[in-house]
Design a protein around this motif. Sequence first.
Motif, short mmCIF file in Angstrom:
data_model
loop_
_atom_site.label_atom_id
_atom_site.label_comp_id
_atom_site.label_asym_id
_atom_site.label_seq_id
_atom_site.Cartn_x
_atom_site.Cartn_y
_atom_site.Cartn_z
N UNK A 112 0.84 -1.18 0.00
CA UNK A 112 0.00 0.00 0.00
C UNK A 112 0.88 1.24 0.00
N UNK A 113 0.61 2.14 -0.88
CA UNK A 113 1.45 3.32 -1.00
C UNK A 113 1.11 4.33 0.09
N UNK A 114 2.12 5.11 0.44
CA UNK A 114 1.91 6.14 1.44
C UNK A 114 1.35 7.39 0.77
N UNK A 115 0.59 8.13 1.54
CA UNK A 115 0.00 9.35 1.00
C UNK A 115 1.09 10.42 0.85
N UNK B 67 7.85 7.02 -6.85
CA UNK B 67 8.65 6.31 -5.83
C UNK B 67 7.79 5.28 -5.10
N UNK B 68 6.56 5.66 -4.75
CA UNK B 68 5.66 4.73 -4.06
C UNK B 68 5.32 3.54 -4.95
N UNK B 69 5.09 3.79 -6.22
CA UNK B 69 4.80 2.71 -7.16
C UNK B 69 5.99 1.77 -7.29
N UNK C 33 8.29 1.25 -5.07
CA UNK C 33 8.41 0.50 -3.81
C UNK C 33 7.38 -0.63 -3.75
N UNK C 34 6.17 -0.37 -4.20
CA UNK C 34 5.16 -1.42 -4.24
C UNK C 34 5.57 -2.56 -5.17
N UNK C 35 6.10 -2.19 -6.33
CA UNK C 35 6.54 -3.21 -7.28
C UNK C 35 7.71 -4.02 -6.72
N UNK C 36 8.63 -3.37 -6.00
CA UNK C 36 9.73 -4.09 -5.36
C UNK C 36 9.20 -5.08 -4.34
N UNK C 37 8.22 -4.65 -3.54
CA UNK C 37 7.61 -5.54 -2.55
C UNK C 37 6.94 -6.73 -3.20
N UNK C 38 6.21 -6.49 -4.28
CA UNK C 38 5.55 -7.58 -4.99
C UNK C 38 6.58 -8.54 -5.58
N UNK C 39 7.67 -7.97 -6.11
CA UNK C 39 8.72 -8.83 -6.68
C UNK C 39 9.37 -9.69 -5.60
#
Length: 144
Positions: free
Chosen positions: A1-4, A114-116, A118-124
Amino acid sequence: MSTAFPLAGLLRYRRLREEQAAGSLAGARQRVQDVQDRQTDERQRLQGSPVTIDSPASMQAVAAARAASRALLTELEAADARSREDAQQAQLDYNSARAQTLGLEKLADRHADSATAEELRGEQLILDELTSSSWKDRNGGARP
């Protein structure tokens, strides 16, 4: 989940200021146009009025009307100058508000990127872990 975006409130405020400045600019431009239209109408009215002088009284009336018209045109020219100055100031205010908003919008875009990422890194990482676990299960836990 991305940060605001931490400056989202400031960005909303700056966008609101930009919209208000745009509204002020539109109003100032309309006032310039109104004064110009009034000048044009007055000049056309003066050019189109026939002059028939058949007595000293009519000559005095024509002279008075011309003097009044000249005074009105002078007032309209002053109003035109003021409205143009107001429009220039409104343009400067809008440009300033837009520049401030644009800077924050760029920061918001970078934050979203940057948030996107980071989300993609987490999913990977999750996919890598699942793949690794699946490989271990199929091969009895031995690593190649």
